[in-house]
Design an enzyme around this catalytic site. Structure first.
Site, PDB file in Angstrom:
ATOM      1  CG  PHE A 137      -1.862   1.231   1.169  1.00  0.00           C
ATOM      2  CD1 PHE A 137      -3.029   1.177   0.433  1.00  0.00           C
ATOM      3  CD2 PHE A 137      -1.547   2.419   1.818  1.00  0.00           C
ATOM      4  CE1 PHE A 137      -3.884   2.283   0.341  1.00  0.00           C
ATOM      5  CE2 PHE A 137      -2.394   3.525   1.744  1.00  0.00           C
ATOM      6  CZ  PHE A 137      -3.561   3.445   1.009  1.00  0.00           C
ATOM      7  CG  ASP A 224       5.819   3.571   1.865  1.00  0.00           C
ATOM      8  OD1 ASP A 224       5.863   4.201   2.936  1.00  0.00           O
ATOM      9  OD2 ASP A 224       4.783   3.468   1.171  1.00  0.00           O
ATOM     10  CE  LYS A 253       0.050   5.731   7.740  1.00  0.00           C
ATOM     11  NZ  LYS A 253      -1.357   5.976   8.032  1.00  0.00           N
TER      12      LYS A 253
HETATM   13  C1  LIG Z   1       3.096   2.462   3.889  1.00  0.00           C
HETATM   14  C2  LIG Z   1       2.188   3.581   3.527  1.00  0.00           C
HETATM   15  N1  LIG Z   1       2.515   4.378   2.509  1.00  0.00           N
HETATM   16  C3  LIG Z   1       1.735   5.418   2.154  1.00  0.00           C
HETATM   17  C4  LIG Z   1       0.568   5.685   2.814  1.00  0.00           C
HETATM   18  C5  LIG Z   1      -0.283   6.852   2.392  1.00  0.00           C
HETATM   19  O1  LIG Z   1      -0.160   7.852   3.314  1.00  0.00           O
HETATM   20  P1  LIG Z   1      -1.234   9.060   3.357  1.00  0.00           P
HETATM   21  O2  LIG Z   1      -2.529   8.455   3.809  1.00  0.00           O
HETATM   22  O3  LIG Z   1      -0.654  10.032   4.325  1.00  0.00           O
HETATM   23  O4  LIG Z   1      -1.317   9.593   1.981  1.00  0.00           O
HETATM   24  C6  LIG Z   1       0.196   4.877   3.884  1.00  0.00           C
HETATM   25  C7  LIG Z   1      -1.078   5.133   4.604  1.00  0.00           C
HETATM   26  O5  LIG Z   1      -1.604   4.296   5.273  1.00  0.00           O
HETATM   27  C8  LIG Z   1       1.014   3.792   4.241  1.00  0.00           C
HETATM   28  O6  LIG Z   1       0.691   2.987   5.251  1.00  0.00           O
END
Ligand SMILES: Cc1ncc(COP(=O)(O)O)c(C=O)c1O
Length: 408
Positions: A137, A224, A253
């Site tokens: 994700f 990520d 986050k």
């Molecule tokens: C690993 C990862 N990358 C990217 C995102 C996307 O982040 P945002 O919701 O701040 O766009 C998330 C959100 O849950 C995530 O868990």
């Protein structure tokens, strides 16, 4: 069209993109949150790995108040000393060299994807491709949902962005095969621990192996750490458990403890790929977000929150294993530090409301995984309370819901 054909004027509303629980939250303190009826909840979710320092932290709040009274936003037209300060800290903690600031996880990932593509173009690869993962994700913009490995996130938004090659996690042979057959690959992009995909860790051996392959092939390793970074696993960044460094690391986050922020942190091979005019954002790097990031990292260091996350997280994982090991329907506990997934053998989103009624905020991801991402300030007594509330709920749920094999 005459007046009778006009649709009735709709009531103003927030668009229904979320399935929401009925309680409305009013205020919080530490790891506790109260709803508008005065009911108290133990926060096992931290706004999905965001509220690193819990709620209303006594040192974060005055710092943010002071910053709001001084300067919230300027623009990236001007020198940005707070950006420089936070960038220096992130580079010190990661051993990397350059930072671009934005506002969210998907924006950090978009920047990473742009860096990978430009890196490829600079090498003369006209159609660069990025290796991505099943169950990954990366966000919900068109490019990041295309990189995401979950059809539920993608359906209805086709055509997807091209230029992604998908492989299973922890399968070195699969990536070796891509390396041998695809000359357009420029980067490997993965979460060190898949969050939304069900708390699935990349093994330390696998991470070391893909670092080796990236070095050998001249690819960028892009990790990520939007969900698993910023101390959550007990190290500043989850990849540090494997003793490697990425070339590109998107963060968001937990970095601002609740104030929206994103960052893409780059090592020497990637830090100069984007030049003036290649990328930008109005809000990214604003003084309020930068101050939140600086204060969050400072308080984490002063209060040894990495050690706390490692110790309390280990205690929680052990406690869940011990309490659930003999229960039919329990599969396993996964994760590291305060990023914990409890996999059951059946869909369990019902547990969200049951936990809320019992005064506990949790999440369920990938349908069958109860996920805990509490604030990193969680103490031992609060951890005991999470177990005391959640274990009976899981046992009761498993004994009262049909096992997968008994479905018609
Ligand atoms: C690993 C990862 N990358 C990217 C995102 C996307 O982040 P945002 O919701 O701040 O766009 C998330 C959100 O849950 C995530 O868990």
């Amino acid at each position: 069209m005459n007046a009778a054909d006009q649709p009735a004027a709709p009531e103003p509303h927030v668009m229904k993109t979320y399935g929401r629980l009925p309680m409305a939250l009013s205020h919080g303190r530490g790891c506790w949150v109260w709803d508008t009826d005065g009911k108290k909840y133990l926060d096992g979710l931290a706004g999905i790995a965001v509220n690193t320092l819990g709620h209303a932290h006594p040192r974060l709040v005055p710092a943010l108040q002071e910053q709001v009274g001084r300067l919230i936003h300027t623009s990236n037209y001007y020198a940005a000393p707070l950006q420089e300060k936070l960038a220096a800290k992130l580079c010190e903690l990661s051993g990397l060299t350059g930072v671009f600031f934005c506002n969210s996880g998907l924006e950090a990932n978009e920047a990473a994807i742009k860096i990978a593509r430009k890196f490829g173009h600079d090498k003369g690869i006209a159609r660069p491709e990025i290796v991505v993962y099943e169950k990954a994700f990366h966000g919900r913009s068109i490019a990041t949902l295309s990189a995401t490995g979950n059809p539920k996130v993608q359906v209805g938004f086709e055509p997807l962005v091209e230029g992604f090659v998908r492989v299973p996690l922890n399968d070195t042979a699969a990536i070796e095969k891509v390396a041998k057959t695809n000359p357009n690959v420029v980067a490997v992009f993965l979460e060190v621990i898949q969050g939304e995909g069900g708390i699935n860790p990349a093994s330390a051996d696998y991470l070391r192996e893909i670092r080796r392959i990236c070095d050998q092939r001249g690819w960028l390793l892009m990790l990520d750490e939007v969900q698993c970074g910023i101390g959550r696993t007990g190290k500043w960044f989850a990849h540090q458990w494997a003793g490697i460094k990425p070339d590109v690391m998107p963060l968001a986050k937990g970095l601002g403890s609740g104030v929206p922020i994103g960052a893409v942190v780059c090592g020497p091979r990637a830090a100069n790929v984007l030049g003036q005019g290649n990328h930008g954002t109005t809000f990214g790097g604003n003084p309020l977000a930068m101050r939140a990031g600086i204060e969050t990292l400072t308080i984490m260091e002063e209060d040894a929150l990495l050690d706390n996350a490692a110790q309390i997280g280990q205690w929680l994982a052990d406690a869940f294993r011990r309490e659930l090991i003999d229960i039919r329907g329990f599969v396993e506990v996964r994760g590291q530090g305060l990023m914990i997934g409890i996999e059951l053998d059946r869909p369990c989103t019902d547990l969200l409301l049951r936990a809320a009624h019992a005064g506990l905020m949790i999440s369920v991801t990938a349908d069958r995984v109860v996920r805990l991402l509490p604030p990193l300030i969680l103490n031992a007594a609060e951890a005991e309370q999470i177990v005391a509330i959640l274990v009976p709920l899981i046992k009761d749920f498993l004994s009262s819901s049909p096992a997968p094999s008994s479905k018609p």
